[in-house]
Design a protein around this motif. Structure first.
Motif, PDB file in Angstrom:
ATOM      1  N   GLN A  14       0.841  -1.192   0.000  1.00  0.00           N
ATOM      2  CA  GLN A  14       0.000   0.000   0.000  1.00  0.00           C
ATOM      3  C   GLN A  14       0.878   1.245   0.000  1.00  0.00           C
ATOM      4  N   THR A  42       1.009   5.368   0.098  1.00  0.00           N
ATOM      5  CA  THR A  42       0.207   6.519   0.496  1.00  0.00           C
ATOM      6  C   THR A  42       0.459   7.647  -0.489  1.00  0.00           C
ATOM      7  N   LYS A  54      -8.053   6.560   2.420  1.00  0.00           N
ATOM      8  CA  LYS A  54      -7.194   6.132   3.522  1.00  0.00           C
ATOM      9  C   LYS A  54      -7.888   6.361   4.858  1.00  0.00           C
ATOM     10  N   TRP A  65      -4.886   5.744  -0.569  1.00  0.00           N
ATOM     11  CA  TRP A  65      -4.030   4.585  -0.769  1.00  0.00           C
ATOM     12  C   TRP A  65      -4.004   4.184  -2.241  1.00  0.00           C
ATOM     13  N   ASN A  86      -3.105   0.716  -3.682  1.00  0.00           N
ATOM     14  CA  ASN A  86      -2.792  -0.654  -3.288  1.00  0.00           C
ATOM     15  C   ASN A  86      -2.327  -1.450  -4.501  1.00  0.00           C
TER      16      ASN A  86
END
Length: 218
Positions: free
Chosen positions: A21, A23, A158, A173, A175
């Motif tokens: 993940q 950010t 998030k 996020w 992913n």
């Protein structure tokens, strides 16, 4: 989920052996695409994009960089294009350089998915569905026979782990499934932000044209 070794699209060092993940933080909220930074799970800066100039809209050329400022991808909007077509080039685009991939709306009418065609031998195809403006969409890998599809990346809101509170849309996020190229995925995020983010002057209405929104995480 299918298990297979994925081809490197931009740079092997941004492909992770485990689900990861990132950010992503939109560093300016005044205009879509003014700035982005992306961090790995340990807080290390991986990608950045900065664009400051007198004309916030439209931007026809975007440069995705690594933490040191090296250009990883040049993203260019094709004009005119009813499907909002963009092309991606490895590094800083050189004269007569062929594109690495093309990204465009699947339909110009109503809600539609987004198609990404990666050129090469063999070529690859991806489809993006969901609502980017709500930071809730998935990237699917589509086999050549279109017999099935596999989720390879997801954009989602998030949640602050300490308070269990969902953060604003400017922090989200990205992913990545094992082996999927994070630099390529981040390039798609930059294009999505130009295509579909709130306040984009290229749209006649405020309805997100990517297909029906997915449920955000609880």
């Amino acid at each position: 989920m299918m298990n297979k070794e994925r081809a490197v699209i931009v740079d092997a060092k941004f492909s992770f052996s485990q689900e990861t993940q990132l950010t992503v933080h939109k560093t300016s909220v005044f205009f879509p695409g003014d700035g982005f930074v992306a961090y790995d799970p340990n807080g290390k800066l991986l990608f950045r994009f900065d664009s400051y100039g007198p004309e916030p809209h439209p931007r026809d050329e975007l440069l995705l960089m690594d933490a040191s400022g090296k250009c990883l991808l040049t993203l260019m909007r094709k004009r005119p294009s009813l499907h909002q077509r963009w092309e991606g080039f490895v590094g800083e685009k050189a004269h007569d350089q062929n594109p690495l991939f093309s990204m465009f709306r699947s339909s110009i009418i109503g809600r539609s998915s987004v198609t990404v065609e990666v050129y090469g031998d063999p070529g690859e195809e991806y489809q993006i569905e969901g609502s980017y403006s709500q930071r809730c969409c998935k990237i699917y890998s589509i086999p050549s026979d279109h017999s099935s599809r596999e989720s390879v990346a997801e954009i989602k809101r998030k949640v602050d782990p300490s308070s269990n509170v969902m953060l604003g849309k400017d922090v989200f996020w990205l992913n990545l499934q094992p082996g999927f190229d994070g630099a390529f995925a981040m390039g798609l995020v930059l294009i999505l932000d130009q295509m579909y983010d709130d306040g984009d002057g290229d749209h006649e209405d405020h309805v997100d044209p990517i297909s029906a929104p997915l449920n955000p995480p609880s």
